[in-house]
Every structure is written in structure tokens, then in C-alpha cells.
Design an enzyme around this catalytic site. Structure first.
Site, mmCIF file in Angstrom:
data_model
loop_
_atom_site.group_PDB
_atom_site.id
_atom_site.type_symbol
_atom_site.label_atom_id
_atom_site.label_comp_id
_atom_site.label_asym_id
_atom_site.label_seq_id
_atom_site.Cartn_x
_atom_site.Cartn_y
_atom_site.Cartn_z
ATOM 1 C CG ASP A 77 5.717 3.776 1.722
ATOM 2 O OD1 ASP A 77 5.800 4.441 2.775
ATOM 3 O OD2 ASP A 77 4.691 3.736 1.018
ATOM 4 C CE LYS A 133 -0.588 5.947 7.726
ATOM 5 N NZ LYS A 133 -0.295 5.477 6.370
ATOM 6 C CG PHE A 158 -1.777 1.284 1.249
ATOM 7 C CD1 PHE A 158 -3.028 1.294 0.619
ATOM 8 C CD2 PHE A 158 -1.341 2.459 1.845
ATOM 9 C CE1 PHE A 158 -3.804 2.449 0.608
ATOM 10 C CE2 PHE A 158 -2.118 3.611 1.836
ATOM 11 C CZ PHE A 158 -3.351 3.605 1.210
HETATM 12 C C1 LIG Z 1 -0.574 5.690 5.017
HETATM 13 C C2 LIG Z 1 0.426 5.221 4.019
HETATM 14 C C3 LIG Z 1 0.612 5.886 2.802
HETATM 15 C C4 LIG Z 1 -0.252 7.053 2.373
HETATM 16 O O1 LIG Z 1 -0.143 8.132 3.225
HETATM 17 P P1 LIG Z 1 -1.285 9.303 3.174
HETATM 18 O O2 LIG Z 1 -0.756 10.352 4.101
HETATM 19 O O3 LIG Z 1 -2.565 8.682 3.628
HETATM 20 O O4 LIG Z 1 -1.351 9.764 1.768
HETATM 21 C C5 LIG Z 1 1.605 5.430 1.967
HETATM 22 N N1 LIG Z 1 2.390 4.382 2.297
HETATM 23 C C6 LIG Z 1 2.251 3.730 3.464
HETATM 24 C C7 LIG Z 1 3.166 2.608 3.801
HETATM 25 C C8 LIG Z 1 1.242 4.118 4.359
HETATM 26 O O5 LIG Z 1 1.074 3.445 5.498
#
Ligand SMILES: *Cc1c(COP(=O)(O)O)cnc(C)c1O
Length: 392
Positions: free
Chosen positions: A218, A247, A134
Site C-alpha cells: 500500500d 493521495k 492503516f
Molecule cells: C490515506 C490512506 C488510505 C486511504 O485512502 P483514502 O483516499 O482516504 O480512502 C489507505 N492506505 C494508506 C496507506 C493511506 O495513507
């Protein structure tokens, strides 16, 4: 403003696009690991806004930094200099990959910046991602998120993504002279907390090195101390060429970042990318205060210890088949399913905030400042909620 839950639900029904499945609770205040609803009831928060409140709710140092900066200068824009962004870039780069930083306002935007950097690095190159990933909801990030239900309504997506199984041989086979980047979450978050095997990360590292592709991690969910080291990659001994953050970075304010190592630091040049709000002084001042709290060996060691305590306790609960994750990024797999119902009961009956990532998976992401007593308290509430579920 003091509208109760029913009024907020009416407003949502009439005026807010129905993209979220909200629980029937309205929160009005938070402190540490505790949230209070509109009727003054307290809740134990083991979700932290999905790993946003790693320092806890309204951490005094973060509140003070925001208050001070907001009272002085809220925005000047990227046509000028402001100190918090420059200081934060220095701090992030020196504490991680040693290159440079591009700021964003969210996780998806940090992923977009990473994708643009990868394509500029190797023009027209492919981006390799894995099943279960994701990376966000904007078009580029969504194209890197191989989930049929999320992608299908929005086709056509951005071309040039290659999706493989999260296995060493599959990643190796997918990487070629055409590859611009391999993009991986060291611990997959949204799809239910799946730490990628170290062998997969190592294979990706070697494959990228052999063709000059960029390895991008990520760390939007697994970074910022979540797994018990400031960055998840520190535990696996595989250093990426770039990583995305968001986050937990802003302690509750929206901010993201793409951080590179030296090799990729000069790829994006004047005019290549930009964002009006990104790197603003208030969000960056908050992030500096967050790093003061989280970049603390004693706190990070406690994350690992309390993570083990929580995992052991959850493993013993009725109906739990297995527990996985790292540090305070954990998931329980339920033998008989019913995760959404268990989460609902925990919230409504036990005032414990959790989240289900699927029918069989309950996710735990407490603030990293959680105490041993709060971990034990959460386990007690969960035991009661699980008992209620069993009793029907
Ligand atoms: C939450 C998340 C995203 C997206 O972040 P947003 O601030 O909601 O756009 C991307 N990659 C990972 C691993 C995430 O947990």
C-alpha cells in the site's frame, strides 16, 4: 462565496456529520507550499493535505492540464475510450511493476480492488496484515486496518484477515497455502510514520513466493515520490506483485489506482469490478501532469536531501526525543507528549500547518517542491511554537 470561518463552523455544526476534528482555520487559496486563510493570512503548509499536494498547491502544469481537459471532456464513462486513462495506465505500469492498472477514486477503493484481486487469485484465501497498519475506512479496507477504535463500532467486519506483529518471524509464520495476500505499507503513515524494517518486507516476499500468495504494498501515502524515490519499494529492494496508489497521484483531484506486475495482470476479468467515475479524463490528465513533475531524478534527490535537513533540524528542537521516517515523510516523537497542542500552536501562532498522529507524534509531509529556505522557515516557526509550549 466568501463566508468567514465562524459561518463555516455554524454550517458544519448544523449540517455536516461530525466525523472530523477540524482545526479552526478556513483556507481559500494555495500556491506551492503556501496557503491563505479567509482573512488573507499566509501559512506554510508542511502537511500537503496528508501527502496529496506532493507537487504543491495549484501547480501551474496540473491546473493547465485540468483546465484544458475539463473544457473539452469531463466524463464519458468506462463503456468508452478516453485517452488520459489509457496513457496514465501505460505510464504507471511501465514506470513500476510492468503489469496492468485498475483505476479508482480514492485510496480505500484501491485497497478494495487489491483485496478482490487477491481473493480471485486464491479463492477464499486469507489476507495477512500487520499491527499499526492503516488501509482505509470502507469495509474491506477497514477490515485490513487492525485498530480497535476504528473497527469496533462497525462489527462484524469482512472475514478472512489475519493480523500479526510487523516482525519477520511473525509474517513468515502467518503465511501458508491458505494465504491469498500479504498487504503492507512499506512506511506506515496514519499511525505515525513507521518504516517497516527491510527484513519484514523481505520475509513477506519470500513467504509469498513459497506459497504463491500475492505481496501487495500500500503506497497510497509513501508513494508518489514522498520517500525520495517515486515508489517507496525502490529503496528497499523488495518488489511487490501489486501496489495501491492514491493521495498524491492526482495533484489534489481524487484518483487512486491498483497497479500489478505481469503475474497478476489478468486476474480481474470482464465484469469482476468497476466504478463509474474511475479513470475519468480530468483526474487522469491531472495525474499525468503530476508524474511529469515528480518523476524527475533531480527533484527526488532533493526530497532525500531536504528530508535529512528537516530531520536534523527537528531532532534539535526542545522536547523532541527522536525523529523517524524516509525522505519528506517524517515524524517527531515528543518526550513529554503534547503533540496536538504543539500542532495547534504552530498553526494558530506561527501559521505552520502540521498534524499530530497521536499524543506524542507530530507528522511532517510537506509538498515535495519545498525549498531549502522553506524548510528552514518551518524549523524556525516550530522552534517558536515549541518555546511557547514550554513556556505554557
Ligand atoms: C490515506 C490512506 C488510505 C486511504 O485512502 P483514502 O483516499 O482516504 O480512502 C489507505 N492506505 C494508506 C496507506 C493511506 O495513507
Amino acid at each position: 462565496m466568501s463566508s468567514g470561518l465562524a459561518e463555516l463552523q455554524r454550517l458544519e455544526r448544523e449540517h455536516v456529520m461530525a466525523t472530523y476534528a477540524r482545526q479552526p482555520v478556513a483556507f481559500v487559496r494555495g500556491e506551492g507550499c503556501t496557503l491563505w486563510d479567509d482573512e488573507g493570512r499566509d501559512y506554510l503548509d508542511f502537511l500537503a493535505g496528508i501527502s496529496v499536494l506532493n507537487v504543491g498547491h495549484s501547480h501551474p502544469a496540473v491546473v493547465e492540464a485540468v483546465r484544458e481537459q475539463a473544457g473539452r471532456l469531463m466524463h464519458a464513462g468506462n463503456l468508452f475510450y478516453t485517452e488520459p486513462g489509457m496513457r496514465l495506465a501505460e505510464r504507471l505500469a511501465e514506470r513500476s511493476l510492468g503489469g496492468k492498472v485498475f483505476f479508482t477514486n480514492s485510496g480505500a477503493e484501491a485497497v478494495e480492488a487489491a483485496l478482490k484481486l487477491a481473493r480471485k487469485h486464491r479463492p477464499r484465501g486469507e489476507i495477512v496484515v500487520v499491527h499499526g497498519a492503516f488501509h482505509g475506512r470502507t469495509y474491506g479496507a477497514l477490515s485490513a486496518t487492525p485498530q480497535e477504535s476504528k473497527q469496533a463500532p462497525f462489527a462484524p467486519l469482512v472475514p478472512g484477515f489475519v493480523v500479526v506483529a510487523p516482525e519477520a518471524a511473525a509474517v513468515r509464520a502467518a503465511v501458508s497455502e491458505r494465504t491469498a495476500a500479504v498487504l503492507l505499507e512499506p512506511v506506515q503513515g496514519e499511525t505515525g510514520i513507521h518504516p517497516l524494517p527491510i527484513g519484514v518486507l523481505q520475509a513477506a516476499r519470500e513467504a509469498c513466493d513459497s506459497v504463491g500468495a500475492a505481496l501487495i504494498f500500500d503506497e497510497i501515502q509513501c508513494g508518489m515520490g514522498r520517500t525520495g524515490t517515486l515508489w517507496a519499494y525502490e529503496q528497499v529492494g523488495v518488489v511487490p506483485d501489486a501496489m495501491t496508489l492514491a493521495k498524491g497521484l492526482g495533484g489534489g483531484l481524487p484518483i487512486g489506482a491498483l497497479v500489478t506486475g505481469r503475474a497478476l495482470a489478468g486476474v480481474l476479468e470482464p465484469g469482476d469490478h468497476g466504478s463509474t467515475f474511475a479513470g475519468g479524463p480530468v483526474a487522469c490528465a491531472a495525474a499525468l501532469a503530476v508524474l511529469d513533475v515528480l518523476d524527475d531524478p533531480a527533484l527526488l534527490e532533493r526530497v532525500r536531501e531536504l528530508g535529512e535537513r528537516l530531520a536534523e533540524g527537528v531532532r534539535e528542537l526542545p522536547g523532541v526525543a527522536s525523529v523517524r521516517g524516509r525522505g519528506l515523510m517524517l515524524a517527531a516523537e515528543l518526550a513529554e507528549g503534547g503533540a496536538p497542542e504543539l500542532v495547534r500552536r504552530a498553526l494558530v501562532e506561527e501559521r505552520l500547518v502540521l498534524n499530530a498522529t497521536g499524543p506524542t507524534t507530530v507528522r511532517f509531509l510537506p509538498p515535495l517542491v519545498v525549498s531549502e529556505a522553506e524548510v528552514d522557515d518551518a524549523l524556525g516557526r516550530l522552534r517558536s511554537a515549541a518555546g511557547l509550549s514550554v513556556a505554557g
